[in-house]
Design a protein around this motif. Structure first.
Motif, mmCIF file in Angstrom:
data_model
loop_
_atom_site.group_PDB
_atom_site.id
_atom_site.type_symbol
_atom_site.label_atom_id
_atom_site.label_comp_id
_atom_site.label_asym_id
_atom_site.label_seq_id
_atom_site.Cartn_x
_atom_site.Cartn_y
_atom_site.Cartn_z
ATOM 1 N N HIS A 164 0.824 -1.206 0.000
ATOM 2 C CA HIS A 164 0.000 0.000 0.000
ATOM 3 C C HIS A 164 0.859 1.258 0.000
ATOM 4 O O HIS A 164 0.546 2.241 -0.691
ATOM 5 C CB HIS A 164 -0.927 0.000 1.225
ATOM 6 C CG HIS A 164 -1.830 1.187 1.286
ATOM 7 N ND1 HIS A 164 -1.490 2.352 1.939
ATOM 8 C CD2 HIS A 164 -3.056 1.396 0.760
ATOM 9 C CE1 HIS A 164 -2.475 3.230 1.810
ATOM 10 N NE2 HIS A 164 -3.431 2.676 1.106
ATOM 11 N N LEU B 106 -11.735 2.575 -1.620
ATOM 12 C CA LEU B 106 -11.934 2.147 -0.235
ATOM 13 C C LEU B 106 -12.810 0.909 -0.156
ATOM 14 O O LEU B 106 -12.506 -0.041 0.585
ATOM 15 C CB LEU B 106 -12.558 3.292 0.573
ATOM 16 C CG LEU B 106 -11.677 4.532 0.785
ATOM 17 C CD1 LEU B 106 -12.482 5.656 1.423
ATOM 18 C CD2 LEU B 106 -10.461 4.193 1.634
ATOM 19 N N GLN C 274 -11.065 -2.539 -1.234
ATOM 20 C CA GLN C 274 -10.260 -3.184 -0.193
ATOM 21 C C GLN C 274 -11.150 -3.792 0.889
ATOM 22 O O GLN C 274 -10.900 -4.915 1.342
ATOM 23 C CB GLN C 274 -9.288 -2.187 0.426
ATOM 24 C CG GLN C 274 -8.313 -2.847 1.414
ATOM 25 C CD GLN C 274 -7.336 -1.860 2.013
ATOM 26 O OE1 GLN C 274 -7.507 -0.635 1.886
ATOM 27 N NE2 GLN C 274 -6.304 -2.354 2.677
ATOM 28 N N TYR C 275 -12.175 -3.073 1.287
ATOM 29 C CA TYR C 275 -13.106 -3.592 2.302
ATOM 30 C C TYR C 275 -13.783 -4.869 1.809
ATOM 31 O O TYR C 275 -13.864 -5.867 2.544
ATOM 32 C CB TYR C 275 -14.153 -2.527 2.625
ATOM 33 C CG TYR C 275 -15.271 -3.007 3.509
ATOM 34 C CD1 TYR C 275 -15.103 -3.102 4.889
ATOM 35 C CD2 TYR C 275 -16.501 -3.379 2.966
ATOM 36 C CE1 TYR C 275 -16.127 -3.555 5.707
ATOM 37 C CE2 TYR C 275 -17.533 -3.831 3.770
ATOM 38 C CZ TYR C 275 -17.346 -3.915 5.132
ATOM 39 O OH TYR C 275 -18.359 -4.374 5.939
ATOM 40 N N MET D 109 -7.912 -2.277 7.521
ATOM 41 C CA MET D 109 -7.626 -1.294 6.479
ATOM 42 C C MET D 109 -6.814 -0.127 7.036
ATOM 43 O O MET D 109 -5.811 0.283 6.453
ATOM 44 C CB MET D 109 -8.936 -0.777 5.875
ATOM 45 C CG MET D 109 -9.644 -1.755 4.973
ATOM 46 S SD MET D 109 -11.235 -1.094 4.380
ATOM 47 C CE MET D 109 -10.700 0.392 3.516
ATOM 48 N N CYS E 11 -3.173 -1.211 7.992
ATOM 49 C CA CYS E 11 -2.317 -1.409 6.823
ATOM 50 C C CYS E 11 -1.951 -0.080 6.176
ATOM 51 O O CYS E 11 -0.803 0.148 5.782
ATOM 52 C CB CYS E 11 -3.022 -2.310 5.808
ATOM 53 S SG CYS E 11 -3.159 -4.038 6.316
ATOM 54 N N ARG E 12 -2.925 0.805 6.073
ATOM 55 C CA ARG E 12 -2.682 2.095 5.432
ATOM 56 C C ARG E 12 -1.809 3.008 6.283
ATOM 57 O O ARG E 12 -1.165 3.924 5.762
ATOM 58 C CB ARG E 12 -4.021 2.775 5.114
ATOM 59 C CG ARG E 12 -4.778 2.096 3.982
ATOM 60 C CD ARG E 12 -6.222 2.578 3.867
ATOM 61 N NE ARG E 12 -6.871 1.969 2.720
ATOM 62 C CZ ARG E 12 -7.122 2.585 1.558
ATOM 63 N NH1 ARG E 12 -6.790 3.853 1.408
ATOM 64 N NH2 ARG E 12 -7.704 1.941 0.572
#
Length: 371
Positions: free
Chosen positions: A107, A221, A224-225, A244, A247-248
């Motif tokens: 990411h 968004l 990824q979810y 999320m 990781c971001r």
């Protein structure tokens, strides 16, 4: 984006450079215009001479060196995403942790290196593809407005680097925060703050642009979810959202550090009395040393070749690294500063001079969306 792009491989230079070189003859000899102060003219010709040297290196480089290397790194980051989602489905702590680490690094590569290169049009020689990659990386992957990001980064930060009230800002100035929270805790909120700031930046933009940006950010968004729920097997929406964010935010602390280390605390200039470009960039920009993790995730142009990047902003990361010896040698010969400092040295400086450098810093008027 097309109107600010410089094509270094074809010899077409941007509007600013055309104005600076308008008095040069076709054979490259420099002719001093009437009435021009000799010292001022010499300062201008320094940038033109260095530009020709860098252009020569670029023309002699292969496509792989100019763009291929960086495109391959971005492609490798996307290739890492499927195994990352699969590892996150594991009930074993080591496998799950490996999935988190892999997704966090991938990411960072996509949203820092990808957004930065795409904002400069460095991923393709085609303006149309350049605009496509800017929307893809900045909006879908980076959850920010491509239009606002390019405006803030190209037209403000690069055009007015370290000019008080214009390009002196980082993306992260919160003087009301204590230094420890500012440097080590608050950056973890960047993944949450970024889309909110993006929405705020849309005010006054055309409706079509606003709708496109909202759709693209939502698509990135939600994708990824959805994958965390349906591929990684998260049962709880809250658990997927927390994953999320983690990781971001994995490399957001060094991202903010890099953002402030390379400009804040260096000489700043008055909007009405700024130096010539080569003096502005060599005095107001700093390189950090090579770092295996940050070089590959953030890119050379943001770490150890930031001086080269500000002098020649439309070169790719790999080309910045290739022209680095040429630039450093030239600046040394001309007795111009080539500023470098270590990551830990800058961190120590900001920690102990936080009040001076960040709290009492001159006010900013523009947000730099992509550093």
């Amino acid at each position: 984006m097309q109107n600010v792009q410089e094509d270094w491989t074809g010899g077409r230079i941007g509007e600013t450079k055309r104005r600076e070189s308008s008095n040069c003859s076709d054979d490259g000899e420099k002719g001093e215009p009437a009435g021009r102060d000799g010292e001022e003219w010499d300062r201008e010709t320094l940038m033109m001479e260095l530009t020709r040297m860098v252009q020569r290196v670029v023309r002699e480089s292969s496509w792989w060196e100019r763009r291929g290397m960086d495109c391959s790194i971005l492609a490798a980051a996307f290739v890492c995403l499927p195994p990352a989602f699969l590892l996150l489905s594991s009930s074993q702590i080591l496998a799950f942790s490996a999935g988190m680490l892999l997704m966090g690094v991938a990411h960072a590569v996509i949203t820092v290196k990808g957004t930065h290169l795409s904002s400069h049009g460095a991923l393709s020689e085609s303006p149309a593809w350049g605009r496509f990659w800017a929307v893809f990386f900045i909006e879908i992957c980076g959850s920010f407005s491509a239009r606002a990001g390019i405006q803030g980064h190209i037209k403000m930060h690069h055009a007015h680097t370290n000019v008080i009230g214009l390009g002196d800002s980082s993306v992260w100035k919160l003087p009301f925060l204590p230094r420890t929270i500012y440097l080590f805790i608050a950056p973890l909120a960047v993944p949450i703050i970024t889309p909110l700031v993006a929405l705020a930046q849309l005010r006054g933009h055309p409706l079509a642009h606003i709708m496109r940006t909202i759709v693209m950010i939502t698509l990135g968004l939600y994708s990824q979810y959805w994958l965390l729920i349906n591929v990684s097997g998260f049962k709880s929406p809250c658990g997927a959202l927390l994953c999320m964010v983690l990781c971001r935010a994995m490399l957001s602390v060094p991202y903010i550090h890099v953002n402030i280390f390379q400009h804040v605390g260096l000489p700043m200039f008055s909007p009405t009395r700024r130096p010539k470009r080569i003096y502005q960039m060599t005095h107001g920009v700093l390189n950090l040393p090579r770092n295996p993790l940050l070089d590959w995730t953030f890119g050379h142009s943001l770490i150890n070749c930031h001086v080269e990047h500000h002098l020649f902003p439309f070169l790719s990361d790999n080309m910045c690294l290739k022209v680095k010896p040429v630039v450093s040698k030239y600046l040394s010969e001309k007795q111009l500063p080539y500023q470098e400092d270590s990551y830990l040295s800058r961190l120590n400086l900001f920690f102990h001079k936080y009040q001076e450098l960040m709290v009492l810093a001159p006010p900013i008027t523009e947000l730099v969306g992509v550093q």
